[in-house]
Design an enzyme around this catalytic site. Sequence first.
Site, short mmCIF file in Angstrom:
data_model
loop_
_atom_site.label_atom_id
_atom_site.label_comp_id
_atom_site.label_asym_id
_atom_site.label_seq_id
_atom_site.Cartn_x
_atom_site.Cartn_y
_atom_site.Cartn_z
N SER A 26 82.41 58.92 12.18
CA SER A 26 81.65 59.30 10.99
C SER A 26 82.14 58.59 9.73
O SER A 26 83.35 58.52 9.47
CB SER A 26 81.73 60.82 10.77
OG SER A 26 81.07 61.18 9.58
N LYS A 76 73.37 70.88 14.60
CA LYS A 76 72.37 71.12 13.56
C LYS A 76 71.51 72.35 13.84
O LYS A 76 71.16 73.10 12.92
CB LYS A 76 71.51 69.89 13.36
CG LYS A 76 72.28 68.69 12.81
CD LYS A 76 71.38 67.48 12.64
CE LYS A 76 72.18 66.27 12.17
NZ LYS A 76 71.32 65.08 11.96
N ASN A 97 71.62 70.16 8.52
CA ASN A 97 72.78 69.27 8.56
C ASN A 97 73.74 69.55 7.42
O ASN A 97 74.73 68.85 7.26
CB ASN A 97 72.33 67.80 8.54
CG ASN A 97 71.83 67.37 7.18
OD1 ASN A 97 71.34 68.19 6.39
ND2 ASN A 97 71.93 66.08 6.88
N ASP A 112 68.47 65.20 5.94
CA ASP A 112 68.04 64.02 6.68
C ASP A 112 66.63 63.59 6.28
O ASP A 112 66.32 62.40 6.22
CB ASP A 112 68.06 64.30 8.19
CG ASP A 112 69.45 64.33 8.78
OD1 ASP A 112 70.37 63.74 8.18
OD2 ASP A 112 69.63 64.94 9.84
N ALA A 136 61.61 61.84 20.60
CA ALA A 136 60.95 63.14 20.39
C ALA A 136 61.95 64.27 20.17
O ALA A 136 61.61 65.43 20.39
CB ALA A 136 60.05 63.45 21.58
#
Length: 286
Positions: A26, A76, A97, A112, A136
Amino acid sequence: MTTAAAESPTARPHRFAVWGDPIDHSRSPALHGAAYALLGWPWEYGRRRVDEASFSDELAALPASVRGLSLTMPLKSLAHHVAVRRDADAEATGAANTLVRVDEGWAGFNTDVGGLARALVEAGAAGAERARVVGAGATATSALLALHRLGVVDVEVAARRPESARPLVELAERLGMVADVAPLGRPGDSADLTVSTLPGDAPVAEPDADRLAAAGGVLYDVVYGTWPTGLASAWQRAGRPAHPGGTMLLHQAVLQIRIFATGDADQPLPDEEAVVAVMRRALVGG
Protein backbone atom coordinates in the site's frame (compact mmCIF):
# COMPACT_ATOMS: atom_id res chain seq x y z
CA MET A 1 -8.52 31.18 26.82
CA THR A 2 -8.52 28.29 24.36
CA THR A 3 -7.59 29.29 20.83
CA ALA A 4 -9.56 28.20 17.76
CA ALA A 5 -6.50 26.31 16.51
CA ALA A 6 -6.27 24.30 19.74
CA GLU A 7 -9.95 23.38 19.44
CA SER A 8 -9.55 22.17 15.88
CA PRO A 9 -9.34 18.37 15.39
CA THR A 10 -6.46 18.97 12.99
CA ALA A 11 -4.36 20.33 15.85
CA ARG A 12 -4.66 17.14 17.89
CA PRO A 13 -2.27 14.17 17.55
CA HIS A 14 -4.72 11.75 15.98
CA ARG A 15 -3.74 8.39 14.53
CA PHE A 16 -4.97 6.75 11.34
CA ALA A 17 -4.11 3.58 9.44
CA VAL A 18 -4.83 1.51 6.38
CA TRP A 19 -5.98 -2.08 6.89
CA GLY A 20 -6.14 -4.95 4.43
CA ASP A 21 -4.73 -8.30 3.45
CA PRO A 22 -2.23 -8.07 1.81
CA ILE A 23 -1.15 -4.58 2.86
CA ASP A 24 2.65 -4.27 2.48
CA HIS A 25 2.29 -2.86 -1.04
CA SER A 26 0.00 0.00 0.00
CA ARG A 27 1.15 3.51 -0.87
CA SER A 28 -1.47 5.13 1.34
CA PRO A 29 0.97 5.80 4.23
CA ALA A 30 3.23 7.76 1.85
CA LEU A 31 0.32 9.75 0.43
CA HIS A 32 -1.23 10.60 3.78
CA GLY A 33 2.11 11.26 5.45
CA ALA A 34 3.11 13.75 2.75
CA ALA A 35 -0.17 15.62 3.12
CA TYR A 36 -0.04 15.76 6.93
CA ALA A 37 3.54 17.06 6.85
CA LEU A 38 2.70 19.85 4.41
CA LEU A 39 -0.38 20.86 6.38
CA GLY A 40 1.56 20.81 9.64
CA TRP A 41 -0.94 18.46 11.30
CA PRO A 42 0.45 16.23 14.11
CA TRP A 43 -1.18 13.14 12.68
CA GLU A 44 0.24 9.65 12.21
CA TYR A 45 -0.80 7.15 9.54
CA GLY A 46 0.29 3.53 9.64
CA ARG A 47 -0.66 0.21 8.14
CA ARG A 48 -1.75 -3.13 9.54
CA ARG A 49 -2.42 -6.51 8.01
CA VAL A 50 -5.99 -7.34 8.99
CA ASP A 51 -8.01 -10.11 7.38
CA GLU A 52 -11.75 -10.74 7.36
CA ALA A 53 -11.63 -13.14 10.32
CA SER A 54 -9.83 -10.69 12.62
CA PHE A 55 -11.51 -7.45 11.50
CA SER A 56 -14.20 -7.22 14.19
CA ASP A 57 -11.82 -7.96 17.08
CA GLU A 58 -9.17 -5.55 15.76
CA LEU A 59 -11.76 -2.79 15.35
CA ALA A 60 -13.14 -3.30 18.86
CA ALA A 61 -9.63 -3.13 20.34
CA LEU A 62 -8.66 0.17 18.75
CA PRO A 63 -7.74 2.94 21.22
CA ALA A 64 -9.64 6.21 21.06
CA SER A 65 -6.57 7.94 19.63
CA VAL A 66 -7.20 6.15 16.31
CA ARG A 67 -9.66 8.52 14.69
CA GLY A 68 -10.09 6.85 11.31
CA LEU A 69 -9.21 3.98 8.98
CA SER A 70 -8.71 3.36 5.29
CA LEU A 71 -9.86 -0.10 4.16
CA THR A 72 -8.69 -2.17 1.22
CA MET A 73 -10.12 -5.45 -0.03
CA PRO A 74 -11.37 -7.70 1.42
CA LEU A 75 -12.58 -5.42 4.24
CA LYS A 76 -14.77 -2.89 2.44
CA SER A 77 -18.03 -4.79 2.80
CA LEU A 78 -17.31 -5.47 6.49
CA ALA A 79 -16.61 -1.77 7.05
CA HIS A 80 -19.93 -0.96 5.37
CA HIS A 81 -21.67 -3.35 7.73
CA VAL A 82 -20.25 -1.89 10.96
CA ALA A 83 -20.88 1.75 10.01
CA VAL A 84 -23.74 3.32 11.94
CA ARG A 85 -24.23 5.80 9.11
CA ARG A 86 -22.93 5.92 5.56
CA ASP A 87 -22.55 8.37 2.73
CA ALA A 88 -24.56 7.93 -0.47
CA ASP A 89 -21.73 6.20 -2.35
CA ALA A 90 -21.19 3.65 0.44
CA GLU A 91 -24.93 2.98 0.51
CA ALA A 92 -25.11 2.52 -3.26
CA THR A 93 -22.09 0.22 -3.50
CA GLY A 94 -22.42 -1.75 -0.26
CA ALA A 95 -18.76 -0.96 0.41
CA ALA A 96 -16.91 1.53 2.61
CA ASN A 97 -13.20 2.21 2.16
CA THR A 98 -13.14 4.86 4.90
CA LEU A 99 -14.25 4.78 8.54
CA VAL A 100 -14.16 7.77 10.87
CA ARG A 101 -15.17 7.90 14.52
CA VAL A 102 -18.45 9.54 15.45
CA ASP A 103 -20.19 9.71 18.83
CA GLU A 104 -22.23 6.57 18.23
CA GLY A 105 -19.53 4.46 16.57
CA TRP A 106 -18.13 4.64 13.04
CA ALA A 107 -19.32 6.51 9.96
CA GLY A 108 -18.58 4.86 6.61
CA PHE A 109 -17.68 6.48 3.29
CA ASN A 110 -16.75 5.26 -0.16
CA THR A 111 -14.20 7.65 -1.63
CA ASP A 112 -13.35 5.27 -4.48
CA VAL A 113 -16.26 6.68 -6.49
CA GLY A 114 -15.21 10.31 -6.24
CA GLY A 115 -11.53 9.41 -6.57
CA LEU A 116 -12.13 7.47 -9.77
CA ALA A 117 -14.33 10.21 -11.22
CA ARG A 118 -11.55 12.74 -10.67
CA ALA A 119 -8.97 10.35 -12.10
CA LEU A 120 -11.04 9.81 -15.25
CA VAL A 121 -11.34 13.55 -15.77
CA GLU A 122 -7.57 13.84 -15.38
CA ALA A 123 -7.16 11.09 -18.01
CA GLY A 124 -9.20 13.14 -20.48
CA ALA A 125 -12.30 10.94 -20.36
CA ALA A 126 -14.81 13.53 -19.18
CA GLY A 127 -16.61 13.66 -22.53
CA ALA A 128 -17.15 9.91 -22.93
CA GLU A 129 -20.69 8.92 -23.90
CA ARG A 130 -20.32 5.12 -24.09
CA ALA A 131 -18.10 3.24 -21.65
CA ARG A 132 -17.19 -0.34 -20.88
CA VAL A 133 -16.55 -1.66 -17.37
CA VAL A 134 -14.41 -4.80 -17.26
CA GLY A 135 -15.19 -6.93 -14.22
CA ALA A 136 -18.26 -7.29 -12.03
CA GLY A 137 -17.01 -7.02 -8.43
CA ALA A 138 -17.23 -4.30 -5.80
CA THR A 139 -14.84 -1.96 -7.62
CA ALA A 140 -16.97 -2.27 -10.76
CA THR A 141 -19.91 -0.86 -8.80
CA SER A 142 -17.80 2.16 -7.82
CA ALA A 143 -16.73 2.51 -11.45
CA LEU A 144 -20.34 2.54 -12.60
CA LEU A 145 -21.22 5.32 -10.16
CA ALA A 146 -18.14 7.30 -11.22
CA LEU A 147 -19.15 7.01 -14.89
CA HIS A 148 -22.65 8.17 -14.06
CA ARG A 149 -21.18 11.15 -12.25
CA LEU A 150 -19.26 12.04 -15.42
CA GLY A 151 -22.42 11.95 -17.51
CA VAL A 152 -21.92 8.61 -19.26
CA VAL A 153 -25.31 7.36 -20.43
CA ASP A 154 -24.46 4.09 -22.20
CA VAL A 155 -22.42 1.36 -20.50
CA GLU A 156 -21.45 -2.24 -21.17
CA VAL A 157 -20.24 -4.62 -18.47
CA ALA A 158 -17.73 -7.18 -19.75
CA ALA A 159 -17.49 -10.12 -17.34
CA ARG A 160 -16.10 -13.65 -17.31
CA ARG A 161 -19.47 -14.80 -16.03
CA PRO A 162 -22.11 -12.52 -17.57
CA GLU A 163 -24.72 -13.63 -15.01
CA SER A 164 -22.59 -12.05 -12.25
CA ALA A 165 -23.03 -8.64 -13.88
CA ARG A 166 -26.80 -8.56 -13.48
CA PRO A 167 -26.72 -6.44 -10.26
CA LEU A 168 -24.56 -3.87 -12.08
CA VAL A 169 -27.01 -3.69 -14.96
CA GLU A 170 -29.88 -3.22 -12.52
CA LEU A 171 -28.00 -0.42 -10.74
CA ALA A 172 -27.21 1.27 -14.05
CA GLU A 173 -30.86 1.16 -15.04
CA ARG A 174 -31.88 2.69 -11.69
CA LEU A 175 -29.42 5.50 -12.41
CA GLY A 176 -31.07 6.11 -15.79
CA MET A 177 -28.24 4.61 -17.83
CA VAL A 178 -28.58 2.25 -20.79
CA ALA A 179 -26.73 -0.94 -19.81
CA ASP A 180 -25.91 -4.31 -21.31
CA VAL A 181 -23.61 -7.24 -20.62
CA ALA A 182 -21.05 -9.00 -22.81
CA PRO A 183 -18.68 -11.93 -22.23
CA LEU A 184 -15.15 -10.80 -21.49
CA GLY A 185 -13.77 -11.88 -24.87
CA ARG A 186 -16.72 -10.76 -27.01
CA PRO A 187 -17.30 -7.06 -26.46
CA GLY A 188 -20.20 -5.33 -28.17
CA ASP A 189 -20.19 -1.91 -29.81
CA SER A 190 -17.11 0.29 -29.57
CA ALA A 191 -16.69 2.38 -26.43
CA ASP A 192 -15.07 5.77 -25.85
CA LEU A 193 -13.66 4.60 -22.53
CA THR A 194 -12.87 1.30 -20.83
CA VAL A 195 -12.49 1.06 -17.05
CA SER A 196 -10.89 -2.19 -15.94
CA THR A 197 -11.62 -3.22 -12.37
CA LEU A 198 -9.88 -6.60 -12.54
CA PRO A 199 -7.23 -7.38 -9.90
CA GLY A 200 -3.64 -7.00 -11.06
CA ASP A 201 -3.04 -10.73 -10.99
CA ALA A 202 -6.18 -11.63 -12.94
CA PRO A 203 -5.15 -13.32 -16.20
CA VAL A 204 -6.81 -12.22 -19.44
CA ALA A 205 -6.16 -14.30 -22.55
CA GLU A 206 -4.28 -12.26 -25.12
CA PRO A 207 -6.91 -12.67 -27.87
CA ASP A 208 -9.62 -11.48 -25.45
CA ALA A 209 -7.50 -8.52 -24.37
CA ASP A 210 -6.83 -7.58 -28.00
CA ARG A 211 -10.54 -7.67 -28.82
CA LEU A 212 -11.29 -5.41 -25.86
CA ALA A 213 -8.55 -3.00 -26.92
CA ALA A 214 -9.79 -2.85 -30.51
CA ALA A 215 -13.24 -1.75 -29.32
CA GLY A 216 -12.31 0.04 -26.12
CA GLY A 217 -11.22 3.65 -26.64
CA VAL A 218 -9.13 4.99 -23.75
CA LEU A 219 -8.23 2.49 -20.99
CA TYR A 220 -8.21 3.37 -17.32
CA ASP A 221 -7.01 0.37 -15.30
CA VAL A 222 -7.50 0.64 -11.53
CA VAL A 223 -4.35 -1.44 -10.96
CA TYR A 224 -1.34 0.65 -9.97
CA GLY A 225 1.19 -1.73 -8.42
CA THR A 226 1.92 -3.86 -11.50
CA TRP A 227 2.23 -2.12 -14.86
CA PRO A 228 1.54 -2.76 -17.60
CA THR A 229 -1.26 -5.18 -16.91
CA GLY A 230 -2.30 -7.66 -19.58
CA LEU A 231 -5.03 -5.30 -20.72
CA ALA A 232 -2.67 -2.32 -20.78
CA SER A 233 -0.26 -4.30 -22.96
CA ALA A 234 -3.10 -4.99 -25.39
CA TRP A 235 -3.93 -1.29 -25.53
CA GLN A 236 -0.28 -0.52 -26.20
CA ARG A 237 -0.21 -3.05 -29.05
CA ALA A 238 -3.29 -1.35 -30.49
CA GLY A 239 -1.68 2.09 -30.20
CA ARG A 240 -4.36 3.30 -27.79
CA PRO A 241 -3.85 5.30 -24.58
CA ALA A 242 -3.80 3.39 -21.29
CA HIS A 243 -3.65 4.88 -17.78
CA PRO A 244 -2.73 3.11 -14.51
CA GLY A 245 -4.80 3.51 -11.36
CA GLY A 246 -2.40 5.55 -9.27
CA THR A 247 -4.40 8.73 -9.82
CA MET A 248 -7.52 7.04 -8.44
CA LEU A 249 -5.53 6.16 -5.32
CA LEU A 250 -4.34 9.76 -5.09
CA HIS A 251 -7.71 11.43 -5.45
CA GLN A 252 -9.59 9.04 -3.18
CA ALA A 253 -6.92 9.69 -0.52
CA VAL A 254 -7.51 13.44 -0.81
CA LEU A 255 -11.20 12.83 -0.14
CA GLN A 256 -10.31 10.58 2.82
CA ILE A 257 -8.18 13.31 4.37
CA ARG A 258 -11.06 15.77 3.98
CA ILE A 259 -13.28 13.30 5.83
CA PHE A 260 -10.69 12.69 8.55
CA ALA A 261 -10.39 16.45 9.07
CA THR A 262 -14.02 17.56 8.95
CA GLY A 263 -16.27 14.55 8.35
CA ASP A 264 -17.19 16.06 4.99
CA ALA A 265 -15.75 14.83 1.67
CA ASP A 266 -16.93 18.02 -0.04
CA GLN A 267 -14.95 20.38 2.22
CA PRO A 268 -11.60 21.20 0.53
CA LEU A 269 -8.37 21.05 2.48
CA PRO A 270 -6.37 24.19 3.23
CA ASP A 271 -4.17 24.97 0.20
CA GLU A 272 -5.47 21.80 -1.42
CA GLU A 273 -3.70 22.36 -4.74
CA ALA A 274 -0.33 22.22 -2.96
CA VAL A 275 -1.47 19.20 -0.94
CA VAL A 276 -2.39 17.29 -4.10
CA ALA A 277 0.95 18.19 -5.68
CA VAL A 278 3.00 16.89 -2.73
CA MET A 279 0.89 13.73 -2.59
CA ARG A 280 1.41 13.17 -6.30
CA ARG A 281 5.17 13.39 -5.81
CA ALA A 282 4.91 10.88 -2.96
CA LEU A 283 2.93 8.53 -5.21
CA VAL A 284 5.55 8.66 -7.96
CA GLY A 285 8.36 8.29 -5.47
CA GLY A 286 6.70 5.37 -3.70
